[in-house]
Structures are given as structure tokens and as C-alpha cells.
Design an enzyme around this catalytic site. Structure first.
Site, PDB file in Angstrom:
ATOM      1  N   GLY A 158      38.951 124.747 -16.416  1.00  0.00           N
ATOM      2  CA  GLY A 158      37.633 125.250 -16.766  1.00  0.00           C
ATOM      3  C   GLY A 158      36.753 124.267 -17.509  1.00  0.00           C
ATOM      4  N   SER A 194      41.152 117.489 -19.266  1.00  0.00           N
ATOM      5  CA  SER A 194      42.154 117.887 -18.278  1.00  0.00           C
ATOM      6  C   SER A 194      42.427 119.386 -18.285  1.00  0.00           C
ATOM      7  CB  SER A 194      43.469 117.135 -18.541  1.00  0.00           C
ATOM      8  OG  SER A 194      43.985 117.470 -19.825  1.00  0.00           O
ATOM      9  N   ILE A 253      40.885 117.156 -23.659  1.00  0.00           N
ATOM     10  CA  ILE A 253      40.325 118.436 -23.237  1.00  0.00           C
ATOM     11  C   ILE A 253      39.737 118.364 -21.831  1.00  0.00           C
ATOM     12  CG2 ILE A 253      39.845 119.151 -25.605  1.00  0.00           C
ATOM     13  CD1 ILE A 253      36.929 118.419 -25.142  1.00  0.00           C
ATOM     14  N   ARG A 308      31.138 112.723 -35.616  1.00  0.00           N
ATOM     15  CA  ARG A 308      31.214 111.382 -35.065  1.00  0.00           C
ATOM     16  C   ARG A 308      29.838 110.716 -34.997  1.00  0.00           C
ATOM     17  NH1 ARG A 308      33.822 111.405 -29.383  1.00  0.00           N
ATOM     18  NH2 ARG A 308      33.702 109.174 -29.808  1.00  0.00           N
ATOM     19  N   ASP A 327      29.033 114.727 -26.722  1.00  0.00           N
ATOM     20  CA  ASP A 327      28.652 113.528 -25.976  1.00  0.00           C
ATOM     21  C   ASP A 327      27.464 113.797 -25.057  1.00  0.00           C
ATOM     22  OD1 ASP A 327      30.165 115.248 -24.457  1.00  0.00           O
ATOM     23  OD2 ASP A 327      31.554 113.731 -23.722  1.00  0.00           O
ATOM     24  N   ASP A 344      36.830 106.816 -28.720  1.00  0.00           N
ATOM     25  CA  ASP A 344      37.921 107.713 -29.105  1.00  0.00           C
ATOM     26  C   ASP A 344      39.142 106.895 -29.503  1.00  0.00           C
ATOM     27  OD1 ASP A 344      36.307 109.839 -28.577  1.00  0.00           O
ATOM     28  OD2 ASP A 344      37.319 110.465 -26.733  1.00  0.00           O
TER      29      ASP A 344
END
Length: 355
Positions: free
Chosen positions: A318, A315, A313, A171, A283, A187
Site C-alpha cells: 500500500g 517495500s 517503508i 530532517r 520528501d 538516509d
């Protein structure tokens, strides 16, 4: 407002009559126009008699002034949001536009919707779709996303940036022939309204070396009183609670196109390797890169954004722990913590009563 003006004139006339003629004669008088005020005591002094209508008139004048001020503010607000808005698409020249770079992964319906939205926004020069799937986009996909001749009718040109390997680092690969200096990275499941997007672009124009975005996050010392500098990742909740942030995530942010080359060709290869191996934190890596280059914090723009897809991801269980590991790994690679915390937020005062 005309009825209010008539009422005020009547009250002022009554007050003037009281001032000219006084409280009137005693109860024995036969003139009804000179009777005492029925709500006052029988022997009320003349000063008190004159005070009541004058006070009432002043109160009504104050209410009328407040109502006029409110109406004027609403009128000015409507004018600011009208066609003369300086941030509208008509006021943005092609040379001063920006490119939208959409990162996607196996969500064709969301991609079509996202491309259609951003291609129609004023100020957008081109829309680039970062494609990292194993197979090239099928013709049905190209036709649905690109439309006729690689452009959308009345909108910006749309291009696929096809990569050979699947990597989150894709990206941030440099884009050939990118004319605009500003890049809006987003996104495929996030929609930013066009007016909000243009405002964020105007903020970026005032600070073109900074990251300017809508999703703030923070790094915190795990033990502020300890001797070791170990960090933990602060989610949106911590930003909301403290008003402090040090990152704006690239899932919805502006930055200069030069950072694409710096990320791919100048940043430590060990960081890109870490991103590939852990499939996360690209990011955060970009936030570290920009902060290290500028020594300054990013800029958080207040604005509503809409998630049109299912949870990602972030949510997963970990996720916060994995992000904290990224912070500490990148800090060790840089040899210091480059992120700079701030409490500054850019707010469009034309669209907010409280700012």
C-alpha cells in the site's frame, strides 16, 4: 603496436615493388621473384595484381588507426580519473564544501558506517546526525560515531542534532551555525561513493536553487483524458520506462540550506501536520516546496548508490497508494500542482562511454 608497424612497412614495400616492376613475365621465365601471384587467374590484368596488396595495406592501416584511437581514449580517460581531477577533494576549498545531514532511527550499526563514510569524503565540511529517538544518544553511541573531540581523524566534524519529538519533519529543521550553503540529505542506510557525491555537488553548484539527487520519481495523471486532475505516484519503474521524472527524493539529494527554513517556518503548517499524522511523504513535501519556489524541475544525477540496510517503508504493502494520496492532498493545499516534469539527466562523461 611495433609488430603492426613492421607488418605495414613490409606490405607497403611489396606494393611499391609491384608498382615498379608490374606483374612480371609469363610462365616461361626463370626468375622466381617475377612470378605471378598464385591466387590470381593466369591471365589477370596488371591493375588487379596491383590492387590486392594496396587494398590489404589500406585495411590494415585503418585497423591500426582505430587501435591507436582506442588507446588514446583510454589514456585520456585514466588521466581524467587521476589526481588532477578538478572535482577531487584537493580542488575544493572549505568555503565551497557542503554539509551532510543524515536522518537515522534506531540503527546504530548503520549510522556508524554511514558517518564514517561521509566524514571521510572530500568536500564535506560537517556531518549532522538528525536524532529523533525518545532518549538522547548514549555515550557509547557518541563515542562510536563522533570519535575523539567530536571529529573523526582526518575527516569532517560530526554533530548530533537532537530533537525533542519524533517527527519526519525533523530532517528539514534549520541547523544552527551551518556554514555551507549546500546540504546533502541522506538516509542512514544509503552510501553514495565519494567521487559520485562530488560530481553531484558540482552539478548542484551549476543549479543551486534546484534539488539535485539520485532517486527520481514521477507524478502521473490518473486519467489523462478526464476533467479532474487526480494524480498517482510513479515509482522507479515508471521513470525507467519513460525517462520522465518530476521529483528527486530527499533520501539522497542536494539542496540549498535556505529550504530548511522555508520548510519549517514558511511552508503551510497543514502539510507538516499531514506528514506527522501519516508518518510519510516529507520528501514529497520538500519536492513540492522547491518546485513551487522555483517553477523548475529537479536534476537527476546518474550514479550508483548502495543500500546497506533492510527494506524500508517503501517495500510495505500500500505504499504507492499512500504516496498517491499525499500528491493529491498537497496539490489541494497548494491549489495547483507545482511539480514540473523533465527528461534531463546529469551524466559524468568522464566515467561513461555512452552518455
Amino acid at each position: 603496436m611495433p609488430r603492426m608497424a613492421k607488418l605495414l612497412l613490409k606490405l607497403q614495400a611489396v606494393a611499391a615493388a609491384d608498382r615498379r616492376h608490374g606483374p612480371g613475365p609469363g610462365p616461361g621465365s626463370g626468375s622466381s621473384s617475377n612470378r605471378r601471384h598464385p591466387l590470381l587467374p593466369r591471365h589477370a590484368p596488371a591493375a588487379a595484381t596491383r590492387f590486392v596488396p594496396a587494398c590489404l595495406a589500406l585495411c590494415l592501416l585503418a585497423l591500426a588507426a582505430a587501435a591507436t584511437t582506442l588507446a588514446l581514449a583510454l589514456t585520456l580517460q585514466n588521466h581524467r580519473l587521476g589526481p588532477t581531477d578538478p572535482s577531487s577533494s584537493a580542488a575544493i576549498s572549505p568555503r565551497g564544501g557542503f554539509a551532510v545531514v543524515i536522518n537515522t532511527w534506531r540503527r546504530p550499526a548503520l549510522l556508524r558506517r554511514s558517518v564514517a563514510h561521509y566524514a571521510a569524503c572530500g568536500g564535506v565540511d560537517t556531518v549532522h546526525v538528525v536524532w529523533s529517538e525518545p532518549r538522547p544518544p548514549p555515550e557509547t553511541m557518541r563515542g562510536g560515531v563522533l570519535g575523539l573531540n567530536g571529529t573523526r581523524r582526518g575527516g569532517a566534524a560530526v554533530r548530533f542534532e537532537i530533537n525533542d519529538a519524533d517527527s519526519l519533519n525533523n530532517r528539514f529543521r534549520p541547523i544552527r551555525g551551518l556554514a555551507a550553503d549546500a546540504v546533502f540529505s541522506v538516509d542512514d542506510d544509503l552510501i553514495v561513493p565519494c567521487s559520485t557525491l562530488r560530481f553531484a555537488f558540482s552539478v548542484w553548484q551549476s543549479a543551486p536553487s534546484a534539488m539535485v539527487g539520485f532517486v527520481p520519481r514521477m507524478h502521473w495523471l490518473t486519467n489523462p483524458r478526464g476533467s479532474e486532475e487526480e494524480y498517482r505516484y510513479g515509482s522507479w519503474r515508471s521513470v525507467w520506462w519513460t525517462g520522465t521524472y518530476s521529483m528527486v527524493l530527499s533520501k539522497a539529494s542536494f539542496f540549498h540550506k535556505k529550504y530548511l527554513d522555508m520548510y519549517t517556518n514558511q511552508m503551510l503548517p497543514s502539510i507538516r501536520k499531514y506528514v506527522n499524522e501519516n508518518r510519510n511523504c516529507e520528501d514529497i513535501a520538500m519536492a513540492f516546496l522547491v518546485a513551487n519556489a522555483t517553477g523548475a524541475p529537479p536534476v537527476w544525477v546518474q550514479g550508483r548508490i548502495f543500500e546497506i540496510g533492510s527494506s524500508g517503508i517503501s517495500s510495505l504493502k500500500g505504499h504507492g497508494l499512500q504516496r498517491s494520496r499525499c500528491l493529491n492532498a498537497f496539490t489541494a493545499m497548494y491549489g495547483h500542482m507545482p511539480l514540473v516534469a523533465t527528461t534531463v539527466k546529469a551524466v559524468d562523461s568522464r566515467r561513461s562511454w555512452f552518455w
